[in-house]
Design a protein around this motif. Structure first.
Motif, PDB file in Angstrom:
ATOM      1  N   SER A 195      -4.274 -13.867   4.274  1.00 33.61           N
ATOM      2  CA  SER A 195      -5.458 -14.731   4.390  1.00 33.61           C
ATOM      3  C   SER A 195      -5.167 -15.964   4.926  1.00 33.61           C
ATOM      4  CB  SER A 195      -6.371 -14.696   3.151  1.00 33.61           C
ATOM      5  OG  SER A 195      -7.527 -15.648   3.332  1.00 33.61           O
ATOM      6  N   ASN A 196      -4.968 -16.185   6.209  1.00 34.62           N
ATOM      7  CA  ASN A 196      -4.628 -17.378   6.773  1.00 34.62           C
ATOM      8  C   ASN A 196      -5.673 -17.893   8.024  1.00 34.62           C
ATOM      9  OD1 ASN A 196      -3.838 -16.009   9.071  1.00 34.62           O
ATOM     10  ND2 ASN A 196      -1.629 -15.639   8.315  1.00 34.62           N
ATOM     11  N   GLU A 197      -5.400 -18.839   8.404  1.00 31.24           N
ATOM     12  CA  GLU A 197      -6.119 -19.393   9.460  1.00 31.24           C
ATOM     13  C   GLU A 197      -6.273 -18.336  10.764  1.00 31.24           C
ATOM     14  OE1 GLU A 197      -5.348 -23.117  10.833  1.00 31.24           O
ATOM     15  OE2 GLU A 197      -5.584 -23.998   8.838  1.00 31.24           O
ATOM     16  N   ARG A 198      -5.110 -17.817  11.121  1.00 34.64           N
ATOM     17  CA  ARG A 198      -5.282 -16.745  12.248  1.00 34.64           C
ATOM     18  C   ARG A 198      -6.047 -15.607  12.004  1.00 34.64           C
ATOM     19  NH1 ARG A 198       0.121 -13.867  14.589  1.00 34.64           N
ATOM     20  NH2 ARG A 198      -0.868 -12.795  16.482  1.00 34.64           N
ATOM     21  N   THR A 199      -5.999 -15.308  10.681  1.00 34.94           N
ATOM     22  CA  THR A 199      -6.666 -14.060  10.408  1.00 34.94           C
ATOM     23  C   THR A 199      -8.151 -14.289  10.221  1.00 34.94           C
ATOM     24  OG1 THR A 199      -4.804 -13.072   8.897  1.00 34.94           O
ATOM     25  CG2 THR A 199      -7.473 -12.344   8.566  1.00 34.94           C
ATOM     26  N   TRP A 200      -8.626 -15.211   9.930  1.00 30.48           N
ATOM     27  CA  TRP A 200      -9.949 -15.871  10.021  1.00 30.48           C
ATOM     28  C   TRP A 200     -10.577 -16.183  11.458  1.00 30.48           C
ATOM     29  CZ3 TRP A 200     -12.237 -14.299   5.907  1.00 30.48           C
ATOM     30  CH2 TRP A 200     -11.610 -14.230   4.736  1.00 30.48           C
ATOM     31  N   ALA A 201      -9.594 -16.405  12.280  1.00 33.03           N
ATOM     32  CA  ALA A 201      -9.899 -16.773  13.465  1.00 33.03           C
ATOM     33  C   ALA A 201     -10.137 -15.551  14.238  1.00 33.03           C
ATOM     34  CB  ALA A 201      -9.049 -17.750  14.200  1.00 33.03           C
ATOM     35  N   LYS A 202      -9.535 -14.587  13.889  1.00 37.36           N
ATOM     36  CA  LYS A 202      -9.513 -13.106  14.341  1.00 37.36           C
ATOM     37  C   LYS A 202     -10.812 -12.533  14.074  1.00 37.36           C
ATOM     38  CE  LYS A 202      -8.343  -9.581  16.963  1.00 37.36           C
ATOM     39  NZ  LYS A 202      -8.457  -9.624  18.222  1.00 37.36           N
ATOM     40  N   LEU A 203     -11.251 -12.803  12.657  1.00 33.41           N
ATOM     41  CA  LEU A 203     -12.757 -12.049  12.605  1.00 33.41           C
ATOM     42  C   LEU A 203     -13.657 -12.940  12.965  1.00 33.41           C
ATOM     43  CD1 LEU A 203     -11.585 -11.801   8.498  1.00 33.41           C
ATOM     44  CD2 LEU A 203     -11.941 -10.053  10.245  1.00 33.41           C
ATOM     45  N   HIS A 204     -13.383 -14.313  13.168  1.00 33.15           N
ATOM     46  CA  HIS A 204     -14.678 -15.244  13.689  1.00 33.15           C
ATOM     47  C   HIS A 204     -14.806 -14.708  15.158  1.00 33.15           C
ATOM     48  CE1 HIS A 204     -16.341 -18.716  15.918  1.00 33.15           C
ATOM     49  NE2 HIS A 204     -17.014 -18.882  14.507  1.00 33.15           N
ATOM     50  N   ASP A 205     -13.802 -14.458  15.901  1.00 34.45           N
ATOM     51  CA  ASP A 205     -13.714 -13.959  17.180  1.00 34.45           C
ATOM     52  C   ASP A 205     -14.573 -12.679  17.463  1.00 34.45           C
ATOM     53  OD1 ASP A 205     -12.227 -16.094  18.061  1.00 34.45           O
ATOM     54  OD2 ASP A 205     -10.484 -15.364  18.207  1.00 34.45           O
ATOM     55  N   GLU A 206     -14.151 -11.550  16.511  1.00 30.68           N
ATOM     56  CA  GLU A 206     -14.841 -10.369  16.537  1.00 30.68           C
ATOM     57  C   GLU A 206     -16.352 -10.658  15.991  1.00 30.68           C
ATOM     58  OE1 GLU A 206     -13.540  -7.562  17.778  1.00 30.68           O
ATOM     59  OE2 GLU A 206     -11.859  -8.666  18.335  1.00 30.68           O
ATOM     60  N   ALA A 207     -16.693 -11.200  15.325  1.00 25.46           N
ATOM     61  CA  ALA A 207     -18.037 -11.581  14.999  1.00 25.46           C
ATOM     62  C   ALA A 207     -18.729 -12.116  16.161  1.00 25.46           C
ATOM     63  CB  ALA A 207     -18.160 -12.434  13.732  1.00 25.46           C
ATOM     64  N   GLY A 208     -18.047 -13.094  16.745  1.00 29.17           N
ATOM     65  CA  GLY A 208     -18.621 -13.678  18.013  1.00 29.17           C
ATOM     66  C   GLY A 208     -18.798 -12.699  18.922  1.00 29.17           C
ATOM     67  N   ARG A 209     -17.972 -11.639  19.326  1.00 32.02           N
ATOM     68  CA  ARG A 209     -18.323 -10.639  20.250  1.00 32.02           C
ATOM     69  C   ARG A 209     -19.623  -9.726  19.678  1.00 32.02           C
ATOM     70  NH1 ARG A 209     -13.263  -6.754  21.495  1.00 32.02           N
ATOM     71  NH2 ARG A 209     -14.880  -5.963  22.823  1.00 32.02           N
ATOM     72  N   LEU A 210     -19.633  -9.788  18.501  1.00 33.43           N
ATOM     73  CA  LEU A 210     -20.857  -8.807  17.920  1.00 33.43           C
ATOM     74  C   LEU A 210     -22.026  -9.443  18.553  1.00 33.43           C
ATOM     75  CD1 LEU A 210     -19.802  -7.334  14.704  1.00 33.43           C
ATOM     76  CD2 LEU A 210     -20.520  -6.138  16.813  1.00 33.43           C
ATOM     77  N   ARG A 211     -22.023 -10.756  18.155  1.00 31.66           N
ATOM     78  CA  ARG A 211     -23.292 -11.734  18.406  1.00 31.66           C
ATOM     79  C   ARG A 211     -23.409 -11.610  19.897  1.00 31.66           C
ATOM     80  NH1 ARG A 211     -23.787 -16.545  20.276  1.00 31.66           N
ATOM     81  NH2 ARG A 211     -21.420 -16.983  20.060  1.00 31.66           N
ATOM     82  N   ARG A 212     -22.554 -11.976  20.678  1.00 34.43           N
ATOM     83  CA  ARG A 212     -22.805 -12.110  22.196  1.00 34.43           C
ATOM     84  C   ARG A 212     -23.241 -10.739  22.682  1.00 34.43           C
ATOM     85  NH1 ARG A 212     -17.801 -14.873  21.999  1.00 34.43           N
ATOM     86  NH2 ARG A 212     -16.606 -13.036  22.334  1.00 34.43           N
ATOM     87  N   LEU A 213     -22.826  -9.561  22.344  1.00 35.35           N
ATOM     88  CA  LEU A 213     -23.538  -8.172  22.572  1.00 35.35           C
ATOM     89  C   LEU A 213     -24.622  -8.030  22.204  1.00 35.35           C
ATOM     90  CD1 LEU A 213     -23.015  -5.544  23.972  1.00 35.35           C
ATOM     91  CD2 LEU A 213     -22.072  -4.902  21.553  1.00 35.35           C
ATOM     92  N   VAL A 214     -25.161  -8.576  21.047  1.00 38.10           N
ATOM     93  CA  VAL A 214     -26.371  -8.684  20.499  1.00 38.10           C
ATOM     94  C   VAL A 214     -27.205  -9.402  21.507  1.00 38.10           C
ATOM     95  CG1 VAL A 214     -28.146  -8.958  18.582  1.00 38.10           C
ATOM     96  CG2 VAL A 214     -26.062  -7.902  18.200  1.00 38.10           C
ATOM     97  N   ASP A 215     -26.800 -10.389  21.581  1.00 40.51           N
ATOM     98  CA  ASP A 215     -27.908 -11.557  22.437  1.00 40.51           C
ATOM     99  C   ASP A 215     -27.824 -10.957  24.003  1.00 40.51           C
ATOM    100  OD1 ASP A 215     -27.943 -13.235  20.362  1.00 40.51           O
ATOM    101  OD2 ASP A 215     -26.028 -14.468  21.229  1.00 40.51           O
ATOM    102  N   ASP A 216     -26.861 -10.321  24.324  1.00 37.94           N
ATOM    103  CA  ASP A 216     -26.917  -9.558  25.794  1.00 37.94           C
ATOM    104  C   ASP A 216     -28.061  -8.457  25.736  1.00 37.94           C
ATOM    105  OD1 ASP A 216     -25.428 -11.470  26.991  1.00 37.94           O
ATOM    106  OD2 ASP A 216     -23.531 -10.051  26.622  1.00 37.94           O
TER     107      ASP A 216
END
Length: 385
Positions: A195-216
């Motif tokens: 549980s480090n910054e890199r892991t949380w950044a990866k989770l944040h990126d994937e959640a962002g992909r989901l949000r962008r897809l939903v917005d699109d």
């Protein structure tokens, strides 16, 4: 809100109605004929016999024939003549009715047959069988109705096919980020992933992909339904181009692409939504940036054509094969199937661009000489009056 339900009307068969209408016409016609003959024939016969009695020559007959008919008319003769007329009319009426009934049945069948087939086909379409079609050789209004019915059925079938494809595409698009999130979360729960910054950044990126897809997807749904609010006004086309250029010029420089423009200063204003037009131009420039390898060239050109202003983005990138050109503006379609979504986009940007341009009264198209020969995307918008 509860959907309205419709009851099937209980009415008589169209063939019976047509047949009865024919019988009514035949009956009235026969009755009129009988009354006219009874009224005219005996009066005409009596008048001519009176001419015989007076010695008047009837055209086509000699004087002697007329004199031999003198005194020949009496009540018995009149009754016999009328009886003969009635017998002849009765036989002729029966024959006419029989013939008319046969012809009516044939004509009724030819009229109601296609209607009945369309009724049966419509019930099957309502049950979800969109491949139903009506076959008819008629060239009249019924033939035109059958043609329009088949066009409607074909449109419904294509719409259903697109709906099923959309469901599959959305499921495919969601599967990758969801699987990534699930894998990382399971790793965190099991202690396999730190549980480090890199892991949380990866989770944040994937959640962002989901949000962008939903917005699109939301944007696509609104655009195709023509529900995107547009602020149509007189806009300077150069201002739109400048905004898009400022957004992407540094990305072109970072990738090592040669980006040029051809922007005449005397262009007329256009009738468009400023922000949405910037969105379309940005989408086309981003598409060219994505599919033009370095060192490549991309050019943005504006020109005045008749009652429209054209935006044209030309590149010398990977190009498009002829078989792919008709599908570029379809949802989730990509020329390179193996390219990742992170690099290749969601696949609906061009679909949204097409819907926006058409909603603003313009047209959009793409041309390419083939794979490896670059591509040209262009769209037009009407001049403001």
């Amino acid at each position: 809100m509860k959907a309205a339900t419709f009851k099937r009307p209980v009415i008589g068969r169209l063939s019976i109605k047509l047949f009865l209408s024919y019988l009514i016409v035949i009956g009235l016609g026969t009755l009129t004929l009988l009354m006219a003959v009874n009224q005219v024939a005996i009066d005409s016969f009596t008048g001519r016999m009176r001419q015989y009695r007076g010695g008047t020559t009837i055209p086509g007959q000699g004087r002697g024939t007329a004199q031999r008919g003198l005194g020949a008319l009496d009540p018995a003769v009149a009754d016999a003549f009328q009886g003969a007329i009635n017998d002849a009319l009765l036989v002729a009426g029966i024959v006419a009715v029989v013939v008319a009934v046969i012809i009516s049945l044939v004509v009724t069948g030819r009229i109601t047959g296609p209607v009945r087939r369309m009724s049966e086909a419509s019930r099957r379409i309502a049950a979800g069988k969109y491949s139903e079609r009506v076959v008819t050789k008629s060239k009249d209004e019924l033939g035109e109705l059958a043609y329009n019915f088949n066009q409607m059925a074909e449109t419904l079938e294509e719409t259903e096919h697109r709906r099923m494809e959309l469901i599959g595409d959305v499921a495919h698009e969601l599967r990758t980020p969801v699987a990534t999130l699930e894998g990382y979360l399971e790793g965190l729960l099991d202690g396999v992933i730190e549980s480090n910054e890199r892991t949380w950044a990866k989770l944040h990126d994937e959640a962002g992909r989901l949000r962008r897809l939903v917005d699109d997807l939301q944007e696509l749904s609104r655009a195709e339904a023509r529900q995107v609010p547009l602020n149509i006004a007189s806009v300077n086309p150069l201002e739109i181009a400048q905004v898009a250029i400022e957004r992407l010029s540094h990305q072109y420089a970072e990738k090592g692409l040669e980006f040029s423009t051809e922007l005449p200063q005397n262009l007329p204003t256009i009738k468009a939504d400023h922000d949405r037009t910037v969105q379309v131009v940005t989408n086309l420039l981003t598409n060219a940036l994505r599919y033009t390898p370095a060192p490549g060239k991309v050019q943005l050109t504006l020109s005045h054509k008749g009652n429209e202003v054209e935006y044209r983005v030309t590149d010398n990138g990977v190009g498009i094969a002829p078989e792919n050109l008709p599908h570029l503006f379809e949802r989730f379609y990509r020329v390179d199937k193996s390219r990742s979504r992170a690099l290749g986009g969601s696949g609906i940007g061009l679909t949204i661009a097409k819907a926006l341009v058409e909603e603003m009264g313009g047209t959009i198209q793409v041309k390419s000489g083939g794979a490896g020969k670059g591509a040209t995307f262009s769209f037009t918008l009407p001049i403001a009056r």
